[in-house]
Design an enzyme around this catalytic site. Structure first.
Site, PDB file in Angstrom:
ATOM      1  N   ARG A 256     -14.358  -6.472 -29.337  1.00 56.87           N
ATOM      2  CA  ARG A 256     -13.802  -7.353 -28.298  1.00 56.87           C
ATOM      3  C   ARG A 256     -12.990  -6.574 -27.273  1.00 56.87           C
ATOM      4  NH1 ARG A 256     -13.938 -10.280 -32.950  1.00 56.87           N
ATOM      5  NH2 ARG A 256     -11.880  -9.558 -33.581  1.00 56.87           N
TER       6      ARG A 256
ATOM      7  N   GLU B 282      -6.142  -4.112 -44.401  1.00 56.37           N
ATOM      8  CA  GLU B 282      -5.510  -4.875 -45.484  1.00 56.37           C
ATOM      9  C   GLU B 282      -6.208  -4.576 -46.815  1.00 56.37           C
ATOM     10  OE1 GLU B 282      -5.245  -8.818 -44.125  1.00 56.37           O
ATOM     11  OE2 GLU B 282      -3.933  -9.444 -45.777  1.00 56.37           O
TER      12      GLU B 282
HETATM   13  P1  AMP Z   1      -4.815  -4.643 -36.959  1.00 55.71           P
HETATM   14  O1  AMP Z   1      -5.367  -3.258 -37.165  1.00 55.71           O
HETATM   15  O2  AMP Z   1      -4.322  -5.276 -38.230  1.00 55.71           O
HETATM   16  O3  AMP Z   1      -3.789  -4.702 -35.842  1.00 55.71           O
HETATM   17  O4  AMP Z   1      -6.047  -5.571 -36.527  1.00 55.71           O
HETATM   18  C1  AMP Z   1      -6.472  -5.593 -35.215  1.00 55.71           C
HETATM   19  C2  AMP Z   1      -7.973  -5.685 -35.098  1.00 55.71           C
HETATM   20  O5  AMP Z   1      -8.528  -6.631 -36.003  1.00 55.71           O
HETATM   21  C3  AMP Z   1      -8.333  -6.140 -33.710  1.00 55.71           C
HETATM   22  O6  AMP Z   1      -9.467  -5.402 -33.260  1.00 55.71           O
HETATM   23  C4  AMP Z   1      -8.627  -7.615 -33.860  1.00 55.71           C
HETATM   24  O7  AMP Z   1      -9.734  -7.983 -33.097  1.00 55.71           O
HETATM   25  C5  AMP Z   1      -8.905  -7.830 -35.344  1.00 55.71           C
HETATM   26  N1  AMP Z   1      -8.080  -8.908 -35.936  1.00 55.71           N
HETATM   27  C6  AMP Z   1      -7.139  -8.769 -36.899  1.00 55.71           C
HETATM   28  N2  AMP Z   1      -6.598  -9.931 -37.241  1.00 55.71           N
HETATM   29  C7  AMP Z   1      -7.191 -10.874 -36.465  1.00 55.71           C
HETATM   30  C8  AMP Z   1      -7.049 -12.294 -36.319  1.00 55.71           C
HETATM   31  N3  AMP Z   1      -6.163 -12.997 -37.061  1.00 55.71           N
HETATM   32  N4  AMP Z   1      -7.814 -12.917 -35.408  1.00 55.71           N
HETATM   33  C9  AMP Z   1      -8.694 -12.224 -34.662  1.00 55.71           C
HETATM   34  N5  AMP Z   1      -8.879 -10.892 -34.743  1.00 55.71           N
HETATM   35  C10 AMP Z   1      -8.140 -10.210 -35.632  1.00 55.71           C
END
Ligand code: AMP
Length: 176
Positions: free
Chosen positions: A64, A101
């Protein structure tokens, strides 16, 4: 951006409970992308903070981040660099691993994508725990880029992803 406009944009982000796994509330931005006015308002607002700054490149994170990154690069008159999942880029790459996670993931960039000293911003749709962006910052730094800023459409503030990005200029349009 006015509060009214922010509310309008927020209404275009849809919560999908238990996607892609139980316990995760997925923020679905496709209704926002689907609405020409909302998409334009969001991209214009994200671009606004960088107008007048000299930028060479926008770096977008698969997948995205490509959508938002391409629109920003067009407005800001920069090139676009994709950070991709492993095995997708055809030329020589650098790779960075990071923890999710559950388990881990990797991102790649072409070795010749950025010249040392080039001024870049890195963009993605959403900041959650910050692991994806932290790895992206580290990857882009291996190429010698100067990271002018990091920009998200959505930030899940309660996950405190910003704590992973200390020393970077982080902005997000919509915070939950
Ligand atoms: P993080 O590495 O945990 O910050 O996760 C960010 C990445 O995971 C981004 O590329 C987001 O598109 C996707 N992502 C993580 N959590 C969500 C969520 N609750 N809704 C949509 N996309 C998410």
């Amino acid at each position: 951006m006015s509060t009214h406009t922010l509310v309008q944009l927020t209404q275009k982000i849809r919560d999908i409970p238990d996607f892609p796994r139980k316990g995760i509330v997925f923020k679905d931005i496709t209704p926002l992308l689907n609405d020409p006015q909302a998409f334009k308002m969001a991209i214009d607002a994200m671009a606004h903070q960088y107008i007048g700054q000299h930028l060479d490149l926008v770096v977008g994170i698969e997948a995205r981040g490509f959508i938002i990154g391409a629109a920003l690069a067009y407005i800001l008159n920069t090139g676009l660099i994709p950070l991709r999942k492993p095995g997708k880029l055809p030329f020589l790459t650098h790779r960075m691993s990071y923890n999710l996670e559950y388990g881990s993931a990797e991102l790649e960039v072409h070795r010749d994508a950025i010249k040392p000293g080039q001024r870049v911003i890195i963009v993605d749709d959403l900041l959650a725990t910050g692991g994806t962006m932290r790895a992206s910052v580290d990857l882009v730094k291996t190429l010698g880029a100067e990271i002018v800023g990091i920009s998200f459409l959505v930030e899940l503030g309660f996950l405190e992803g910003r704590s992973q990005l200390q020393g970077c200029d982080v902005t997000s349009l919509i915070t939950y």
